[in-house]
Design an enzyme around this catalytic site. Structure first.
Site, PDB file in Angstrom:
ATOM      1  N   PRO A 195       0.804  -1.215   0.000  1.00 55.00           N
ATOM      2  CG  PRO A 195      -0.227  -1.200   2.088  1.00 55.00           C
ATOM      3  CD  PRO A 195       0.667  -2.007   1.216  1.00 55.00           C
ATOM      4  CD  GLU A 196       3.937   2.534  -3.849  1.00 54.80           C
ATOM      5  OE1 GLU A 196       4.027   3.634  -4.420  1.00 54.80           O
ATOM      6  OE2 GLU A 196       4.449   1.496  -4.293  1.00 54.80           O
TER       7      GLU A 196
END
Length: 272
Positions: free
Chosen positions: A2-3
């Site tokens: 997850p960015e």
DNA sequence: ACTATTTCCTGGATGC
DNA sequence: TGCATCCAGGAAATAG
């Protein structure tokens, strides 16, 4: 992993589902790794509070909590998902899946569960109400400030983009994709780039992040949002995890190298 | 004050 | 088939 776009999607979904709910009880697992604060600090900070809002700062999810009649009324629960962290909203009684490190019981009868097999995620609490990440939000920074941030750096531009103390929220996927769009090779030293190139890169980062958010993020490995839905931006990747496949622009095979210890993908013809 | 390298973790892929 | 090894990577810690 997850960015910014994935965390943004998750935080929005969580906000929709648990805003206004109350935290009744907190269970923290045995494994100490996922904690930055002590388990007791987290339990004390969370129990009995109402969830006022859920938002994203950098790659972190911030739960703004309000305590009734306590000394510091506002506090924050900060969740970093790391590589494989997930924050689930499930009804009470749902089977506890493996690698569940925290269970937060809500007044509505549901539970917030933090699950993270690889344990790179981190949970912490803050008593102040002014949590800020260490860097600048890439979607808020202007071109001039962006140039100032990077023009003196001698590290490879990709490594600088991953440095959360400068810009926060950009990770391996979006660094590679933004550099492709800007036509810049990942190993180029940041301080060797022209102002025009940095301006282009600034624009490319904002563009790729906005597009990814609009599509609910990229689902690689096991990423899903708060509702268990996959994102769709992985279908738009030009270079990330496309080693050996033809460039969407010039058909040259995408090349994979290591920069700053990270797998890095680029088109040798489109990126100079 | 920077930059580069190592470390943490598990599951999935690969190798023999 | 089974077992060992490698690899993914965010960010903190360590080294230079």
């Amino acid at each position: 992993m997850p960015e910014l776009p994935e965390v943004e999607t998750i935080a929005r979904g969580l906000a929709q589902r648990v805003r206004g709910d109350k935290i009744e009880a907190v269970w923290i697992g045995e494994k100490p790794e996922p904690l930055k604060s002590t388990a007791q600090d987290i339990v004390d900070a969370l129990e009995g509070t109402a969830i006022v809002s859920v938002r994203r700062v950098g790659k972190q999810i911030v739960f703004d909590l309000e305590a009734e009649g306590a000394k510091p009324k506002m506090r924050q629960w900060i969740v970093h998902l790391g590589m494989t962290g997930r924050m689930l909203v499930v009804s009470h009684g749902t089977a506890i899946e493996n690698h569940t490190h925290a269970v937060v019981t809500l007044a509505s009868g549901r539970e917030l569960r933090f699950v993270d097999p690889r344990r790179f995620g981190r949970l912490s609490v803050r008593r102040e109400s002014d949590f800020q990440g260490s860097g600048v939000e890439p979607l808020e920074i202007g071109a001039a400030e962006f140039i100032r941030l990077f023009c003196k750096r001698s590290s490879p531009i990709k490594a600088a983009l991953l440095n959360q103390k400068l810009l926060h929220g950009v990770g391996n996927i979006y660094a590679d994709e933004a550099l492709f769009r800007a036509g810049i090779r990942p190993r180029r030293r940041a301080n060797a780039l022209t102002r025009a190139q940095l301006t282009k890169l600034h624009w490319s980062i904002q563009e790729v992040l906005r597009e990814a958010i609009a599509l609910g993020g990229s689902s690689v490995s096991d990423y899903v949002d708060a509702n268990g839905e996959k994102g769709f931006f992985q279908l738009r990747h030009h270079v990330y995890l496309r080693t050996g496949q033809p460039c969407h622009v010039c058909r040259t095979p995408i090349r994979r190298i290591t920069v700053g210890g990270r797998g890095t993908h680029y088109c040798p013809k489109c990126q100079k």
